[in-house]
Write a protein that holds these residues in place. Sequence first.
Motif, PDB file in Angstrom:
ATOM      1  N   PRO A  90       0.818  -1.208   0.000  1.00 50.72           N
ATOM      2  CA  PRO A  90       0.000   0.000   0.000  1.00 50.72           C
ATOM      3  C   PRO A  90       0.858   1.266   0.000  1.00 50.72           C
ATOM      4  O   PRO A  90       1.945   1.300   0.559  1.00 50.72           O
ATOM      5  CB  PRO A  90      -0.804  -0.093   1.294  1.00 50.72           C
ATOM      6  N   PHE A  91       0.340   2.312  -0.670  1.00 42.73           N
ATOM      7  CA  PHE A  91       0.955   3.630  -0.686  1.00 42.73           C
ATOM      8  C   PHE A  91       0.111   4.565   0.166  1.00 42.73           C
ATOM      9  O   PHE A  91      -1.107   4.414   0.228  1.00 42.73           O
ATOM     10  CB  PHE A  91       1.030   4.181  -2.110  1.00 42.73           C
ATOM     11  N   TYR A  92       0.744   5.522   0.801  1.00 48.06           N
ATOM     12  CA  TYR A  92       0.046   6.462   1.667  1.00 48.06           C
ATOM     13  C   TYR A  92       0.286   7.888   1.178  1.00 48.06           C
ATOM     14  O   TYR A  92       1.361   8.196   0.666  1.00 48.06           O
ATOM     15  CB  TYR A  92       0.528   6.303   3.111  1.00 48.06           C
ATOM     16  N   PRO A  93      -0.704   8.769   1.350  1.00 45.52           N
ATOM     17  CA  PRO A  93      -0.529  10.170   0.949  1.00 45.52           C
ATOM     18  C   PRO A  93       0.562  10.861   1.771  1.00 45.52           C
ATOM     19  O   PRO A  93       0.788  10.505   2.930  1.00 45.52           O
ATOM     20  CB  PRO A  93      -1.890  10.813   1.256  1.00 45.52           C
ATOM     21  N   PHE A  94       1.227  11.836   1.149  1.00 49.73           N
ATOM     22  CA  PHE A  94       2.178  12.645   1.893  1.00 49.73           C
ATOM     23  C   PHE A  94       2.210  14.064   1.348  1.00 49.73           C
ATOM     24  O   PHE A  94       1.692  14.339   0.275  1.00 49.73           O
ATOM     25  CB  PHE A  94       3.570  12.023   1.959  1.00 49.73           C
ATOM     26  N   CYS A  95       2.792  14.950   2.137  1.00 49.33           N
ATOM     27  CA  CYS A  95       2.792  16.378   1.831  1.00 49.33           C
ATOM     28  C   CYS A  95       3.809  16.747   0.757  1.00 49.33           C
ATOM     29  O   CYS A  95       4.825  16.094   0.611  1.00 49.33           O
ATOM     30  CB  CYS A  95       3.157  17.191   3.078  1.00 49.33           C
ATOM     31  N   CYS A  96       3.476  17.819   0.060  1.00 45.95           N
ATOM     32  CA  CYS A  96       4.391  18.413  -0.917  1.00 45.95           C
ATOM     33  C   CYS A  96       4.706  19.818  -0.461  1.00 45.95           C
ATOM     34  O   CYS A  96       3.897  20.489   0.163  1.00 45.95           O
ATOM     35  CB  CYS A  96       3.727  18.480  -2.288  1.00 45.95           C
TER      36      CYS A  96
END
Length: 100
Positions: A90-96
């Motif tokens: 699974p991939f998780y959202p992260f900040c830019c």
Amino acid sequence: MISSGFEPNWALELKCDGDMSAGFIDAFSGDGIKTTPGTVMFITENPWLLETSHPVTGTIAYTPGGCTDERGAVGDFTFTPTGAPGLSAPFYPFCCRMKQ
């Protein structure tokens, strides 16, 4: 704009110098930190669905003040990957963050 993922450490850097380009920053493979230049194509807008030549895929959404990274910095964009070279879901959202 740079979007950094953690565990494992990697990032996607988007640059606009007349043309849009993408750099895949790999810090998980054991070769030190390595940046691979590439191209990017945006398929939709808001959220921006993107595909790079690496191949990294996912969406970047404008989330004003809605993203906090591991350093506690608040960001306005969230990257939700759906694919990255050498990594599996699974991939998780992260900040830019915007880089100047």
